[in-house]
Enzyme design. Structure first.
Site, PDB file in Angstrom:
ATOM      1  N   ASP A  35       1.073   3.875  -3.209  1.00 62.42           N
ATOM      2  CA  ASP A  35       0.758   5.288  -3.011  1.00 62.42           C
ATOM      3  C   ASP A  35       1.831   6.164  -3.668  1.00 62.42           C
ATOM      4  O   ASP A  35       1.513   7.166  -4.332  1.00 62.42           O
ATOM      5  CB  ASP A  35       0.663   5.585  -1.516  1.00 62.42           C
ATOM      6  CG  ASP A  35       0.512   7.067  -1.224  1.00 62.42           C
ATOM      7  OD1 ASP A  35      -0.538   7.645  -1.569  1.00 62.42           O
ATOM      8  OD2 ASP A  35       1.453   7.663  -0.681  1.00 62.42           O
ATOM      9  N   SER A  86      -7.046   1.747  -0.030  1.00 64.25           N
ATOM     10  CA  SER A  86      -5.784   1.140   0.419  1.00 64.25           C
ATOM     11  C   SER A  86      -5.449  -0.101  -0.389  1.00 64.25           C
ATOM     12  O   SER A  86      -4.284  -0.324  -0.764  1.00 64.25           O
ATOM     13  CB  SER A  86      -5.879   0.781   1.908  1.00 64.25           C
ATOM     14  OG  SER A  86      -6.074   1.930   2.689  1.00 64.25           O
ATOM     15  N   GLU A 106      -4.182   0.864  -3.866  1.00 62.59           N
ATOM     16  CA  GLU A 106      -2.773   1.272  -3.812  1.00 62.59           C
ATOM     17  C   GLU A 106      -1.867   0.047  -3.728  1.00 62.59           C
ATOM     18  O   GLU A 106      -0.823  -0.019  -4.400  1.00 62.59           O
ATOM     19  CB  GLU A 106      -2.546   2.185  -2.607  1.00 62.59           C
ATOM     20  CG  GLU A 106      -3.173   3.556  -2.755  1.00 62.59           C
ATOM     21  CD  GLU A 106      -3.105   4.385  -1.485  1.00 62.59           C
ATOM     22  OE1 GLU A 106      -3.189   5.618  -1.577  1.00 62.59           O
ATOM     23  OE2 GLU A 106      -2.999   3.780  -0.377  1.00 62.59           O
ATOM     24  N   GLU A 132       0.838  -1.201   0.000  1.00 60.32           N
ATOM     25  CA  GLU A 132       0.000   0.000   0.000  1.00 60.32           C
ATOM     26  C   GLU A 132       0.875   1.253   0.000  1.00 60.32           C
ATOM     27  O   GLU A 132       0.643   2.205  -0.764  1.00 60.32           O
ATOM     28  CB  GLU A 132      -0.902  -0.008   1.229  1.00 60.32           C
ATOM     29  CG  GLU A 132      -1.733   1.250   1.400  1.00 60.32           C
ATOM     30  CD  GLU A 132      -2.428   1.296   2.753  1.00 60.32           C
ATOM     31  OE1 GLU A 132      -2.859   2.399   3.139  1.00 60.32           O
ATOM     32  OE2 GLU A 132      -2.528   0.245   3.418  1.00 60.32           O
TER      33      GLU A 132
END
Length: 226
Positions: free
Chosen positions: A41, A110, A113, A37
């Protein structure tokens, strides 16, 4: 199935879909998706910044920052997660499932990502493998992208497109006067990417001819990629 879910390493995809609550309830699971995650990102932040920078050459830093934030904020990423089919694929603990976790914007964003980070790794850390898939999702966010797309010069659009698809050097235009009178000349422009001829356009000025060439080339290349 969306291409973002087509993995060579199925274990990597499974890890990206695994929330820590699921891993806690299943001792045989050795890892969850938190590190992926974090990585995803960072990838999305870069791609969204690059996307806006190339698409909107007239846009200032403050506006690009605002639009990038809109592309990668929680609710938008949750929408992307639903679009690619992550909702009921998430591996959640029983408590989260009972609490409606499959519809949680936080969990969906989440997981999206994490899948982006995992997909990048699965494709040998090749940004070119994931960039078109993310661009496709970004293109469908009208309030962020299409509101000003029509104001972008076709030459800038074409340059952004070819660079996003791997070109290093910018397009090259060869423009000549081919007819008309001194008061109303006609120019013909041919545009090349490297040594490849991509399109041709005509206009009453060099600038207009080059814009028409860029439009022609952009239409041809997009059709070829569809």
């Amino acid at each position: 199935m969306h291409k973002l879910l087509l993995f060579s390493d199925e274990k990597l995809l499974r890890q990206a879909l695994t929330h820590r609550s699921y891993a806690h309830e299943h001792p045989d699971e050795t890892s969850d998706n938190e590190r992926l995650e974090f990585f995803g990102d960072a990838i999305l932040t870069f791609i969204s910044g690059e996307y806006l920078y190339l698409l909107h050459p007239e846009m200032g830093e403050d506006e690009m920052t605002r639009r990038r934030a809109a592309l990668v904020e929680e609710k938008q990423l949750a929408k992307f997660a639903n679009e690619v089919g992550l909702d009921f694929r998430m591996r959640l603990g029983e408590g989260l499932i009972r609490a409606g976790g499959y519809h949680s914007a936080n969990l969906l964003s989440s997981t999206f990502e994490a899948v982006v980070g995992a997909y990048y790794l699965d494709k040998g850390c090749d940004l070119e493998a994931i960039r078109p898939l993310i661009h496709e999702l970004f293109d469908a966010v009208p309030q962020v992208i299409t509101a000003t797309r029509s104001t972008v010069d076709p030459k800038n659009q074409f340059q952004a497109f070819v660079q996003a698809n791997g070109a290093i050097a910018p397009p090259k235009y060869i423009t000549e006067k081919k007819g008309g009178s001194d008061h109303s000349p006609e120019f013909v422009s041919k545009v090349y990417v490297g040594d490849k001829f991509c399109g041709e356009g005509k206009g009453l000025s060099k600038k207009d001819a080059e814009k028409q060439a860029a439009k022609s080339a952009l239409a041809t290349l997009k059709k070829g990629n569809s």
